[in-house]
Enzyme design. Structure first.
Site, PDB file in Angstrom:
ATOM      1  N   GLY A 170      -7.110  22.266  31.821  1.00 39.43           N
ATOM      2  CA  GLY A 170      -8.458  21.772  31.597  1.00 39.43           C
ATOM      3  C   GLY A 170      -8.689  21.497  30.132  1.00 39.43           C
ATOM      4  N   THR A 171      -9.816  20.870  29.846  1.00 44.02           N
ATOM      5  CA  THR A 171     -10.151  20.503  28.479  1.00 44.02           C
ATOM      6  C   THR A 171     -11.612  20.102  28.426  1.00 44.02           C
ATOM      7  OG1 THR A 171      -9.540  19.079  26.628  1.00 44.02           O
ATOM      8  CG2 THR A 171      -9.539  18.084  28.800  1.00 44.02           C
ATOM      9  N   THR A 172     -12.086  19.829  27.235  1.00 43.11           N
ATOM     10  CA  THR A 172     -13.426  19.277  27.042  1.00 43.11           C
ATOM     11  C   THR A 172     -13.333  18.174  25.999  1.00 43.11           C
ATOM     12  OG1 THR A 172     -14.493  21.399  27.547  1.00 43.11           O
ATOM     13  CG2 THR A 172     -15.816  19.734  26.421  1.00 43.11           C
TER      14      THR A 172
END
Length: 295
Positions: free
Chosen positions: A101-103
């Site tokens: 995941g990431t933002t």
């Protein structure tokens, strides 16, 4: 006199010579066929784009082809020289699930284009790299935020950068951000349904354009995008505060806080906040302002 000369020529057994010649030619053809098949097997995973995919078995007996065989619609030479369509290539199951995941986010305002992202790369619940670069410069007028598998994103960034440079060399002009997004979308579309995982936001300052492109070929244009597992938390900050008339300081502060808040709610996001700001109507070498903020 001619009869005398013919009588002096050595007598040869032409039947045995023809048999030996046929045997030699047969061995030569068999060796050439084995070499071709060996090269075809080596090319099976030679292309990094085809990693993780198996080609279906090819029936070399082209006299008894069925409609399920790839050679039914194409010749043997074409099937060995060019990749088989990915729609008939089953993907290899991974030995374990790779949770990642990431933002990342990007938006347009009156002062230019903002792109921001965290710097944590995760793999199956573990922090693989705390200082991963998720905002990648693609061309002199374009950066892209990347979300998905790190290796896939890095590979396709290099492919897109190469194609943009070749376009500039061929036509002596730069491809627009919209054209780059369309090109990337067309290149990714054949891999729809495979294990390829790429979600990019292209931020260009040749007209302050913002495009979202993902690995199934989807292409969207907008003024605000947030991508990744932490994007719902980032949107909670961005939706209520983003407007066209923001000052540069206000825009940088909002982008930083959006990623900062997402890192506390999303376990796959964290570490640093990388932020790119590109101003309007300035030269490329003077317009970029890069800020790295410690979370």
């Amino acid at each position: 006199m001619e009869t005398g000369l013919l009588s002096k020529l050595p007598q040869c057994n032409y039947s045995s010579l023809s048999v030996e010649l046929c045997g030699f030619v047969g061995k030569l053809l068999a060796s050439a066929l084995n070499s071709v098949l060996h090269l075809a097997s080596l090319r099976k995973h030679a292309n990094p784009i085809e990693f993780g995919q198996d080609r279906p078995t090819v029936n070399l007996d082209w006299t008894n082809l069925t409609a399920d065989d790839p050679l039914y619609h194409s010749s043997l030479t074409d099937s060995l020289r060019s990749p088989i369509p990915l729609s008939i290539c089953p993907t290899v199951p991974l030995p374990f699930s790779l949770g990642h995941g990431t933002t990342t986010l990007g938006f347009v305002f009156q002062g230019g284009v903002i792109a921001a992202a965290d710097s944590r790369s995760s793999c199956s619940g573990l922090v693989a790299c705390p200082a991963s670069q998720k905002i990648l410069p693609v061309h002199s007028h374009l950066v892209g935020t990347t979300s998905g598998t790190s290796a896939d994103c890095a590979l396709w960034k290099r492919i897109l950068a190469r194609e943009l440079r070749l376009y500039q060399l061929r036509y002596r002009r730069r491809l627009s951000t919209a054209g780059a997004a369309k090109l990337l979308s067309h290149m990714l579309h054949p891999f729809k349904g495979t294990e390829l995982c790429v979600a990019a936001t292209l931020c260009g300052w040749d007209g302050d354009e913002l495009f979202y492109v993902c690995s199934d070929g989807c292409r969207l244009q907008g003024e605000l995008f947030s991508v990744g597992s932490g994007s719902p938390y980032a949107y909670s900050i961005l939706d209520g505060r983003i407007q066209w008339g923001l000052s540069v300081d206000e825009a940088i502060s909002i982008a930083r806080e959006a990623v900062y808040r997402a890192t506390y709610r999303d376990a796959y996001s964290g570490n640093n906040v990388d932020l790119y700001h590109h101003l309007l109507k300035l030269c490329a070498d003077l317009s970029s302002k890069i800020v790295a903020i410690k979370v």
